[in-house]
Design a protein around this motif. Structure first.
Motif, PDB file in Angstrom:
ATOM      1  N   PHE A  17      20.204  -1.103  23.917  1.00 52.95           N
ATOM      2  CA  PHE A  17      20.124  -1.878  22.677  1.00 52.95           C
ATOM      3  C   PHE A  17      21.453  -2.596  22.456  1.00 52.95           C
ATOM      4  O   PHE A  17      22.527  -2.027  22.699  1.00 52.95           O
ATOM      5  N   THR A  58      13.208   0.800  26.173  1.00 54.97           N
ATOM      6  CA  THR A  58      14.435  -0.001  26.215  1.00 54.97           C
ATOM      7  C   THR A  58      15.537   0.747  26.960  1.00 54.97           C
ATOM      8  O   THR A  58      15.789   1.926  26.693  1.00 54.97           O
ATOM      9  N   LEU A  82      10.464   1.233  20.255  1.00 54.08           N
ATOM     10  CA  LEU A  82      11.046   0.492  21.375  1.00 54.08           C
ATOM     11  C   LEU A  82      12.006   1.343  22.208  1.00 54.08           C
ATOM     12  O   LEU A  82      12.257   1.039  23.383  1.00 54.08           O
ATOM     13  N   SER A  83      12.539   2.395  21.620  1.00 53.65           N
ATOM     14  CA  SER A  83      13.496   3.236  22.347  1.00 53.65           C
ATOM     15  C   SER A  83      12.860   3.895  23.570  1.00 53.65           C
ATOM     16  O   SER A  83      13.562   4.284  24.505  1.00 53.65           O
ATOM     17  N   LYS A 116      15.692  -3.557  30.917  1.00 57.57           N
ATOM     18  CA  LYS A 116      15.064  -4.036  29.688  1.00 57.57           C
ATOM     19  C   LYS A 116      16.037  -3.826  28.533  1.00 57.57           C
ATOM     20  O   LYS A 116      16.508  -2.702  28.319  1.00 57.57           O
ATOM     21  N   ILE A 117      16.332  -4.898  27.807  1.00 56.57           N
ATOM     22  CA  ILE A 117      17.268  -4.803  26.687  1.00 56.57           C
ATOM     23  C   ILE A 117      16.575  -5.251  25.402  1.00 56.57           C
ATOM     24  O   ILE A 117      15.657  -6.082  25.434  1.00 56.57           O
ATOM     25  N   THR A 118      17.007  -4.674  24.289  1.00 57.35           N
ATOM     26  CA  THR A 118      16.505  -5.082  22.975  1.00 57.35           C
ATOM     27  C   THR A 118      17.679  -5.556  22.135  1.00 57.35           C
ATOM     28  O   THR A 118      18.685  -4.851  22.001  1.00 57.35           O
ATOM     29  N   SER A 177      23.494   1.706  19.920  1.00 55.37           N
ATOM     30  CA  SER A 177      23.449   0.277  20.199  1.00 55.37           C
ATOM     31  C   SER A 177      24.850  -0.257  20.484  1.00 55.37           C
ATOM     32  O   SER A 177      25.830   0.163  19.864  1.00 55.37           O
ATOM     33  N   THR A 221      13.855  -8.222  24.621  1.00 51.88           N
ATOM     34  CA  THR A 221      13.033  -8.106  23.421  1.00 51.88           C
ATOM     35  C   THR A 221      13.948  -8.383  22.234  1.00 51.88           C
ATOM     36  O   THR A 221      15.021  -7.781  22.121  1.00 51.88           O
TER      37      THR A 221
END
Length: 342
Positions: free
Chosen positions: A103, A100, A96-97, A138-140, A118, A169
């Protein structure tokens, strides 16, 4: 303390028998004879390990069988197994990195889903101002289904306060909830319906309630296929195929043991006196003790619990784990000691 056999509801230490309320075998499957028989049969068929890449030209049907069962169990499109829960988390976050921007992590997240860069989701008990800014990105979000030292599932209502221009996400670690919480032990993944979440991904160890060394990643079909094509996944050997096959063949035992576990928790709820030092929920098999002397007192009464310094919180973990295999006499002894706490 060293022991020389797997601890079930009792444990032998220096030739003395203690009642055992530690570990993470919530459903008691590792020592269940019916469960072991299925594993032994599958080891005879699939061997003790398979060191090849999952993407090699020879494909084992055990993976399709077990992963289809897992996807149906947690009520998602697809699932893929890996060799450990830690790898499931690290592999997912590493992948995902690449997509993203930022985080964020909930408090007390397990190391399997931590990143050094994060950001905390909360600052002074309020949403991090950074997540409320006007920047489209976009953030996780990283969280455990049940945070460390807690007995209730994470409350995700706060996500409704995150602006819609933040594409969310959610990665949720269900290592200590899959097989226990939710409908038929399916975990909490399927109950997460927050409209602000564009994609949700489950990661979990299967070595807790399911009693099998390995991990799982579950989510939409597109994401799982991307994981299967990811270099780290291709280069790694898979979970033991005998264990993956066993997942598909032991669903009835999971349900049987889950009912026994719930019966034990209900029994405790009826007999355990409320105490601010004891964090207990009738729907969750871990009990946390907020009192350092509790470990020594229980040990003096020949009860062994989980006790160590937890890495992410820099505090001592005193955790009682209730198993499906515990009997009334075990629970009565535990209740007698806990009710004597003042």
């Amino acid at each position: 303390m060293k022991v020389h056999q797997f601890p079930n509801r009792t444990i032998e230490i220096n030739q003395e028998i203690f009642r055992y309320f530690g570990g993470t075998a919530y459903l008691g499957l590792p020592t269940l004879p019916e469960f072991q028989e299925i594993i032994f049969k599958n080891i005879q068929r699939w061997g003790t390990a398979y060191g090849s890449s999952r993407n090699a030209n020879v494909q084992l049907s055990a993976y399709d069988t077990g992963e289809t069962h897992l996807a149906q169990f947690v009520q998602t499109d697809a699932a893929v197994t890996v060799s450990s829960g830690m790898l499931a988390g690290k592999l997912t976050i590493d992948f995902l990195s690449t997509s993203t921007d930022v985080f964020y992590h909930f408090p007390n997240s397990h190391p399997a889903i931590q990143r050094k860069d994060s950001l905390p989701l909360f600052i002074n008990n309020q949403l991090n101002p950074r997540i409320l800014d006007t920047k489209k990105e976009k953030i996780t979000l990283l969280t455990d289904a049940v945070p460390s030292f807690e007995t209730q599932p994470i409350n995700l209502k706060i996500l409704e306060s995150i602006p819609s221009h933040k594409e969310i996400t959610l990665v949720i670690d269900e290592s200590h909830s899959i097989g226990i919480l939710g409908k038929n032990g399916s975990g909490i993944y399927s109950s997460i319906t927050n409209p602000n979440i564009k994609r949700k991904i489950l990661v979990a160890s299967l070595g807790k309630a399911f009693g099998l060394t390995g991990g799982v990643i579950a989510g939409d079909s597109s994401f799982i296929q991307e994981i299967k094509n990811y270099d780290t996944f291709i280069a790694a050997a898979g979970m033991n195929p005998a264990y993956v096959q066993t997942i598909a063949e032991t669903g009835h035992l999971v349900q049987q043991q889950l009912q026994k576990l719930q019966d034990n928790l209900n029994y405790l709820a009826q007999h355990l006196q409320p105490n601010s030092k004891i964090n207990f929920s009738a729907n969750y098999p871990s009990i946390y003790l907020d009192w350092n002397k509790s470990y020594d007192i229980l040990l003096q009464n020949k009860i062994v619990i989980t006790h160590f310094d937890y890495p992410s919180d820099q505090k001592t973990l005193n955790r009682i784990v209730i198993s499906a295999n515990h009997q009334k006499e075990d629970l009565d002894q535990l209740v007698q000691v806990l009710n004597s706490f003042s």
